[in-house]
Design an enzyme around this catalytic site. Structure first.
Site, mmCIF file in Angstrom:
data_model
loop_
_atom_site.group_PDB
_atom_site.id
_atom_site.type_symbol
_atom_site.label_atom_id
_atom_site.label_comp_id
_atom_site.label_asym_id
_atom_site.label_seq_id
_atom_site.Cartn_x
_atom_site.Cartn_y
_atom_site.Cartn_z
ATOM 1 N N SER A 39 96.886 -11.289 33.536
ATOM 2 C CA SER A 39 97.877 -10.477 34.246
ATOM 3 C C SER A 39 98.934 -9.874 33.323
ATOM 4 C CB SER A 39 98.562 -11.317 35.319
ATOM 5 O OG SER A 39 99.086 -12.496 34.754
ATOM 6 N N ASP A 326 108.911 -12.122 37.981
ATOM 7 C CA ASP A 326 108.565 -13.005 39.108
ATOM 8 C C ASP A 326 108.453 -14.422 38.555
ATOM 9 O OD1 ASP A 326 106.115 -13.085 37.819
ATOM 10 O OD2 ASP A 326 105.042 -11.886 39.321
ATOM 11 N N HIS A 329 105.769 -13.756 35.275
ATOM 12 C CA HIS A 329 105.593 -12.595 34.385
ATOM 13 C C HIS A 329 106.901 -12.053 33.849
ATOM 14 C CE1 HIS A 329 102.077 -12.672 37.158
ATOM 15 N NE2 HIS A 329 101.476 -12.680 35.986
#
Ligand SMILES: *[C@@H]1O[C@H](CO)[C@@H](O)[C@H](O)[C@H]1NC(C)=O
Ligand SMILES: *[C@@H]1O[C@H](CO)[C@@H](O)[C@H](O)[C@H]1NC(C)=O
Ligand SMILES: *[C@@H]1O[C@H](CO)[C@@H](O)[C@H](O)[C@H]1NC(C)=O
Length: 369
Positions: A39, A326, A329
């Site tokens: 991610s 978040d 990340h």
């Protein structure tokens, strides 16, 4: 992107009746850039997958030119910024939607929650593991062969590209440290787990080499024990460290083995240049100008897709002061620092700095001695 800004600026000069300069936008430092990872680099590959681990909704992308795209941050991710630093005039397209001659610039295979191990991340749904990313790359190589007309030409071209691979984060976050879903922490000690991951990774990187990759930057696992999600899940166990030591200690066992494994590949595979990119910060984040180092900027979900932003809520307004966007990340601001450090580490792979020196400059230098 920087180059587009440059063109706009030059267009403005033309309006002022100045001459259009010959050199508009420099060639990128490598002709092509292929991205493998999780991610931290995913730019939309998970959007159409059946998974909780996707980020194509607001407030993701609040600072990105195209809004929410599937990038797991407020703005550009690490791969976007590296592409920009390399001089590309556009971001590298995601494998899910890349078509036609666009793929000659490179493809981004990154997939949120993916890992070195195939099962990593499965509690959240579908994801494209490292093995599946390599299979997707095989499809790209076939497409490039068709575009360039022969396997030999495709291979020569692929040899010149830059490749970055960043895997392993989820083999800890979404596997070893989720004992409720995965047996790995009962089957392996942290040391055995790191050794097993390194062995699998080494075989995967060898396959990447066999598909034509020669210049490969391999990212170590980041400071995942410092993420708001892991801090909320485990606490710091009374230690004075601001991170979860149990996780950082396990990750360190992987990271210390990685450079040695890459050296072994370099010794074994002709013309291979694998470089270790250290993603662990030596600086205290607050000394880098961040004010909030252990809490997310958006409101992080505590329900099914834990750690990702709750959809459609307003995030913090002072986003450049936060390390974390978040629960997992980095913010775009933190990504800028990570990408800049990675770019410096990757510089020995950038042909404009080594190949030009090797050709004519080398002869004239020798004759000048
Ligand atoms: C917590 O700290 C104690 C004392 O240092 C240690 O024995 C224990 O293993 C730690 N637990 C975890 C989960 O890190
Ligand atoms: C990565 O950098 C950090 C900070 O400088 C350092 O402590 C660590 O040993 C490095 N890791 C490796 C594997 O070289
Ligand atoms: C920035 O965010 C922090 C943490 O929420 C908050 O304490 C601070 O007041 C904010 N500053 C501004 C200028 O909004």
């Amino acid at each position: 992107m920087a180059c587009k800004v440059k063109i706009l600026y030059l267009a403005f000069l033309v309006l002022l009746a100045l001459e259009w300069p010959e050199y508009v936008c420099g060639e990128p430092q490598v002709p092509c850039y292929f991205i493998f990872g999780d991610s931290l680099v995913d730019n939309g590959n998970n959007n159409a997958l059946n998974t909780l681990n996707k980020a194509n909704f607001s407030p993701y992308g609040i600072d990105f030119v195209d809004g929410p795209t599937g990038r797991f941050t407020n703005g550009r991710n690490i791969a976007d910024i590296i592409a920009e630093l390399l001089g590309f005039d556009d971001y590298i397209p995601p494998y899910a939607t890349a078509r036609g001659p666009d793929i000659l610039k490179g493809v981004n295979y990154g997939s949120g929650s993916a890992g070195i191990r195939d099962e990593t991340g499965q509690q959240g749904g579908d994801r494209i593991s490292m093995k599946a990313q390599l299979q997707n790359h095989r499809v790209t190589v076939a497409r490039i062969t068709a575009l360039l007309g022969s396997r030999r030409l495709a291979n020569e071209y692929l040899n010149k590209c830059l490749y970055t691979v960043g895997m392993g984060n989820n083999d800890y976050i979404n596997n070893y440290f989720m004992p409720q879903y995965y047996p790995s922490s009962k089957l392996y000690t942290p040391d055995q787990y790191a050794a097993d991951l390194i062995l699998r990774y080494s075989l995967q990187l060898e396959i990447l080499y066999r598909s034509g990759a020669r210049k490969v930057g391999v990212f170590g696992v980041g400071d995942i024990g410092c993420t708001p999600f892991e801090l909320a899940s485990h606490g710091t166990n009374g230690s004075s460290s601001p991170c979860v030591m149990m996780i950082d200690d396990a990750v360190k066992l992987f990271n210390t083995r990685l450079p040695k494994m890459l050296d072994d590949l370099n010794n074994k595979l002709a013309n291979a240049k694998f470089i270790f990119v250290n993603e662990t910060s030596s600086e205290d984040s607050s000394s880098l100008g961040f004010k909030v180092v252990n809490a997310p900027c958006c409101k992080a979900n505590t329900q099914s897709n834990k750690g990702l932003c709750v959809p459609d809520l307003h995030p913090c307004s002072n986003r450049t002061e936060f390390v974390y966007w978040d629960g997992f990340h980095p913010t775009e601001t933190a990504n800028e620092l990570l990408a800049a450090a990675a770019y410096v580490a990757l510089s020995p792979l950038l042909s404009s700095r080594i190949d030009t020196w090797e050709q004519k400059d080398r002869d004239s230098y020798i004759s000048s001695i």
